[in-house]
Each structure stands twice: as structure tokens, then as C-alpha cells.
Design a protein around this motif. Structure first.
Motif, short mmCIF file in Angstrom:
data_model
loop_
_atom_site.label_atom_id
_atom_site.label_comp_id
_atom_site.label_asym_id
_atom_site.label_seq_id
_atom_site.Cartn_x
_atom_site.Cartn_y
_atom_site.Cartn_z
N MET A 1 -18.87 15.80 -1.75
CA MET A 1 -19.67 14.60 -1.58
C MET A 1 -19.16 13.82 -0.39
SD MET A 1 -22.06 12.85 -3.12
CE MET A 1 -22.14 14.38 -4.00
N SER A 2 -19.98 13.62 0.60
CA SER A 2 -19.56 12.76 1.68
C SER A 2 -19.47 11.36 1.11
CB SER A 2 -20.59 12.79 2.79
OG SER A 2 -20.74 14.10 3.23
N ASP A 3 -18.43 10.68 1.34
CA ASP A 3 -18.32 9.39 0.69
C ASP A 3 -18.18 8.28 1.72
OD1 ASP A 3 -14.97 10.10 -0.39
OD2 ASP A 3 -15.71 9.29 1.49
N LEU A 4 -17.85 7.12 1.20
CA LEU A 4 -17.87 5.94 2.06
C LEU A 4 -16.53 5.68 2.71
CD1 LEU A 4 -19.72 3.58 -0.43
CD2 LEU A 4 -20.68 5.18 1.18
N ASN A 5 -15.54 6.45 2.39
CA ASN A 5 -14.20 6.15 2.90
C ASN A 5 -14.01 6.71 4.29
OD1 ASN A 5 -13.16 4.86 0.49
ND2 ASN A 5 -13.36 6.89 -0.43
N ALA A 6 -14.41 5.91 5.26
CA ALA A 6 -14.29 6.38 6.64
C ALA A 6 -12.86 6.20 7.12
CB ALA A 6 -15.24 5.58 7.51
N ALA A 7 -11.96 6.83 6.44
CA ALA A 7 -10.55 6.63 6.76
C ALA A 7 -9.92 7.97 7.08
CB ALA A 7 -9.87 5.95 5.59
N ASP A 8 -8.64 8.06 6.83
CA ASP A 8 -7.95 9.31 7.13
C ASP A 8 -8.27 10.35 6.09
OD1 ASP A 8 -6.87 7.92 9.14
OD2 ASP A 8 -4.89 7.67 8.23
N HIS A 9 -9.30 11.10 6.33
CA HIS A 9 -9.72 12.11 5.37
C HIS A 9 -8.98 13.38 5.64
CE1 HIS A 9 -13.25 11.58 2.81
NE2 HIS A 9 -13.20 10.41 3.39
N SER A 10 -8.40 13.92 4.65
CA SER A 10 -7.82 15.22 4.84
C SER A 10 -7.69 15.88 3.49
CB SER A 10 -6.47 15.08 5.53
OG SER A 10 -5.84 16.32 5.53
N ARG A 11 -8.60 16.80 3.23
CA ARG A 11 -8.61 17.45 1.93
C ARG A 11 -7.30 18.17 1.63
NH1 ARG A 11 -12.48 15.01 0.37
NH2 ARG A 11 -14.65 15.61 0.64
N ASP A 12 -6.60 18.56 2.69
CA ASP A 12 -5.38 19.32 2.43
C ASP A 12 -4.13 18.48 2.68
OD1 ASP A 12 -5.44 19.08 5.09
OD2 ASP A 12 -5.37 21.22 5.56
N SER A 13 -4.31 17.14 2.69
CA SER A 13 -3.16 16.30 3.01
C SER A 13 -2.02 16.49 2.04
CB SER A 13 -3.56 14.82 3.06
OG SER A 13 -4.07 14.44 1.80
N ALA A 14 -2.34 16.88 0.82
CA ALA A 14 -1.27 17.06 -0.15
C ALA A 14 -0.95 18.55 -0.34
CB ALA A 14 -1.67 16.43 -1.47
N GLY A 104 -18.97 18.92 -2.47
CA GLY A 104 -20.17 19.33 -3.20
C GLY A 104 -20.39 18.34 -4.33
N GLU A 105 -21.31 18.66 -5.24
CA GLU A 105 -21.64 17.74 -6.32
C GLU A 105 -20.66 17.93 -7.49
OE1 GLU A 105 -23.39 15.11 -6.84
OE2 GLU A 105 -22.71 15.19 -8.90
N PRO A 106 -19.82 16.92 -7.77
CA PRO A 106 -18.78 17.11 -8.80
C PRO A 106 -19.33 17.34 -10.21
CG PRO A 106 -18.63 14.90 -7.82
CD PRO A 106 -19.72 15.61 -7.10
N THR A 107 -20.50 16.74 -10.51
CA THR A 107 -21.00 16.91 -11.88
C THR A 107 -21.58 18.30 -12.10
OG1 THR A 107 -23.18 16.01 -11.33
CG2 THR A 107 -21.53 14.44 -12.11
N SER A 108 -21.64 19.11 -11.05
CA SER A 108 -22.11 20.49 -11.26
C SER A 108 -21.02 21.35 -11.90
CB SER A 108 -22.58 21.11 -9.94
OG SER A 108 -21.48 21.37 -9.09
N ALA A 109 -19.81 20.83 -12.00
CA ALA A 109 -18.73 21.58 -12.67
C ALA A 109 -18.99 21.57 -14.18
CB ALA A 109 -17.38 20.95 -12.36
N VAL A 135 -13.54 6.60 -10.14
CA VAL A 135 -14.81 6.57 -9.41
C VAL A 135 -15.44 7.96 -9.39
CG1 VAL A 135 -15.87 6.09 -7.16
CG2 VAL A 135 -13.98 4.67 -7.95
N LEU A 136 -16.74 8.00 -9.63
CA LEU A 136 -17.49 9.25 -9.49
C LEU A 136 -18.48 9.08 -8.34
CD1 LEU A 136 -18.65 12.03 -10.36
CD2 LEU A 136 -20.18 10.77 -11.90
N ILE A 137 -18.36 9.93 -7.33
CA ILE A 137 -19.30 9.89 -6.20
C ILE A 137 -20.26 11.05 -6.39
CG2 ILE A 137 -19.47 9.92 -3.68
CD1 ILE A 137 -16.64 8.75 -3.59
N THR A 138 -21.53 10.71 -6.65
CA THR A 138 -22.46 11.73 -7.13
C THR A 138 -23.84 11.58 -6.50
OG1 THR A 138 -23.56 12.58 -9.14
CG2 THR A 138 -23.01 10.25 -9.15
N ASN A 139 -24.58 12.68 -6.43
CA ASN A 139 -25.99 12.56 -6.03
C ASN A 139 -26.86 12.25 -7.25
OD1 ASN A 139 -26.59 15.05 -7.30
ND2 ASN A 139 -26.37 16.20 -5.39
#
Ligand code: SF4
Length: 282
Positions: A1-14, A104-109, A135-139
Motif C-alpha cells: 500500500m502506498s501510504d502517506l509517509n513521505a519519509a525515509d522509506h526502506s522496506r529492508d531497513s531492518a 499490496g493490500e494487507p487485508t488480502s492475507a 494503523v491499517l492502510i487499506t484500499n
């Protein structure tokens, strides 16, 4: 889900499979993200989507034991280790929320409700500050599912907040922007369910397509939809209005453009005139 946090995005930061960190200087804190869509699959295809190699589909089967291990370990490290000191700028060394977002859409899990239970258990075990949001970011398209509703009901007890995507409030607009054939009545039903179960914000991406900002028709459709919700007593917490902060990774990318602050404010004022709170985020 593209979200509103226009910050330091890094899915692999951890360096983990499911858990990642988003630092937001603006919000003065970090968001602990959970990405259930490790296959980059979503049931929609928004033309501004920032997921690389986006595919149509659902989240893959979840290794819940691994998620538990990652989430417990990472939260523990943030609370008691030196990760914050080493990796997070001063002024943002605080956990703001745990966010189900991702590629992707988290509720599809299938395991969505179990994931919320896991968050509940870890919040308690690690004695997280109750002010930390879940927080749930969802379509919003799968909220009709009983298991998703079960998860939202539980989220409400965890300082939960749903960010429900509503970019355009017409079927033609949703087809154009979200590449979905979902009916507006279904969106309304899903939204009403979300609002009844957990505090819910609308998240609306407002941007130019082929040099043109959304037209009067788009604005009027949106405002009429919102007004009709309100007149039926269906009240979202407000609208999170944002424009494009980062480039789309879809084929339409060259056709898209951000709006100016004035354009955003003009639309926000029209929404505000309905008595609905609006937060503009860049
Ligand atoms: S809902 Fe849209 S923006 Fe979010 S992941 Fe799916 S395609 Fe991307």
C-alpha cells in the motif's frame, strides 16, 4: 500500500522479511511497518502505486511464527536496544504506530485477523504505550470479509485507525485511477462497515493526469459522496488528503504530476465546508 509517509522509506531497513521501519521527521517518530504482501501483489492497480513489479493477486501464505519473531525482536530492540540512537535522527526517536501497510493490500492475507491478535498480544507483552496507534492502510475492498471485520473490531481496542482509500468517488474515476471495477455502492458498504468497527479516515490521493488536475466533476462526485454518507450518519474521522510525493512505479508514471499547495488547499476547503476534518500531507 502506498501510504502517506513521505519519509525515509526502506522496506529492508531492518533486514527482515515482514517488518520494516519508516522514519517520519514530520510526525516526530517512527512507524513500525508490517508488509504482508511480500509478493508485491494487490487486487487493485492504482496508477500512482509505488510498489515495484506490482502484480495482481493476494498476499501469500504468512509465516506467522516468523512475523512474531521479527515483530517481537524489532519492538524490543526499539524499546530497549540502541537502534534508535544509531539509526533514527534525534527528534524522531519515538514509536508513533504499528502500521499494516506494505507492498499490496494487507487485508488480502488470509491470516489478517491473526495478525491483529498477534499485535494485541505483543503490545501487552512488551507493555507498549497505549498512545501508540495500530494503523491499517487499506484500499477497503475486502472489508466485507468476516475475518477482516473481526480484525477491525480488535484493532479498535488497540488504539486502531483505518486509513481507507478513496481517491475518486465515481466508478469511472476509480477505473481510471485505481484500475478497479468496483461499484460505488460496494465502496460505500465497505466504508460504512469500517467506520462502524474502528475509527476510520479516508485517504485520498489527488494529482494531475496528463497535465490536468482533477476536474469539477471529480470534486463534485467526491463531495456528494461524502455529504450522502454524513446525511446517513456515516461519519469518518476526516480526510487525509495528499498528492504525489514520490514517483509512481506504474507505466502511467510519466502522465502523473503533483498538485500545488494552493490546489490542495482549495479542495481541502471544499471538504472542510462539509464539516469534515482534513489533513493535507505532502
Ligand atoms: S491499493 Fe493501489 S496503491 Fe495500494 S498497493 Fe494496491 S495498487 Fe498499490
Amino acid at each position: 500500500m502506498s501510504d502517506l509517509n513521505a519519509a525515509d522509506h526502506s522496506r529492508d531497513s531492518a533486514g527482515l522479511r515482514y517488518v520494516y521501519l519508516v522514519v517520519s521527521r514530520r510526525a516526530g517518530g517512527v512507524s513500525v511497518g508490517i508488509n504482508l504482501n511480500t509478493n508485491n501483489a494487490c487486487n487493485w492497480r492504482c496508477i500512482y502505486c509505488q510498489v515495484p513489479d506490482l502484480a495482481r493477486g493476494s498476499a501469500p501464505p504468512l509465516d506467522i511464527a516468523l512475523l512474531e519473531q521479527e515483530l517481537r525482536g524489532f519492538l524490543h530492540e526499539l524499546l530497549h536496544g540502541d537502534f534508535m540512537q544509531r539509526r533514527v535522527p534525534e527528534g524522531a526517536r519515538r514509536i508513533n504506530d504499528i502500521a499494516l501497510s506494505g507492498n499490496g493490500e494487507p487485508t488480502s492475507a488470509e491470516e489478517f485477523a491473526q495478525v491483529i491478535e498477534l499485535i494485541a498480544r505483543l503490545r501487552e507483552e512488551l507493555q507498549l504505550d497505549p498512545a501508540i496507534k495500530t494503523v491499517l492502510i487499506t484500499n477497503g475492498s475486502l472489508i466485507y470479509r468476516a475475518s477482516v471485520q473481526q480484525g477491525l473490531r480488535r484493532m479498535a481496542q488497540l488504539n486502531g485507525e483505518v486509513w481507507f482509500k478513496l481517491d475518486r468517488a465515481s466508478e469511472a474515476g476509480m477505473a481510471r485511477v485505481n484500475d478497479t471495477r468496483m461499484s460505488l455502492s460496494k465502496v460505500r458498504e465497505n466504508l460504512a462497515s469500517a467506520i462502524a468497527l474502528c475509527p476510520t479516515w479516508l485517504q485520498t490521493c489527488w494529482f494531475a493526469l496528463d497535465g490536468e488536475p482533477p476536474g469539477n466533476q471529480d470534486e463534485n462526485d467526491y463531495l456528494e459522496f461524502l455529504a450522502s454518507l454524513l446525511s446517513d450518519g456515516i461519519r469518518p474521522q476526516g480526510v487525509l488528503l495528499y498528492t504525489l510525493a514520490r514517483p509512481s512505479l506504474q507505466a502511467e508514471a510519466p502522465r502523473l504530476g503533483a498538485l500545488t499547495a494552493q490546489q490542495m488547499e482549495a479542495f481541502a476547503a471544499r471538504i472542510g465546508a462539509l464539516g469534515v476534518a482534513v489533513k493535507i500531507s505532502s
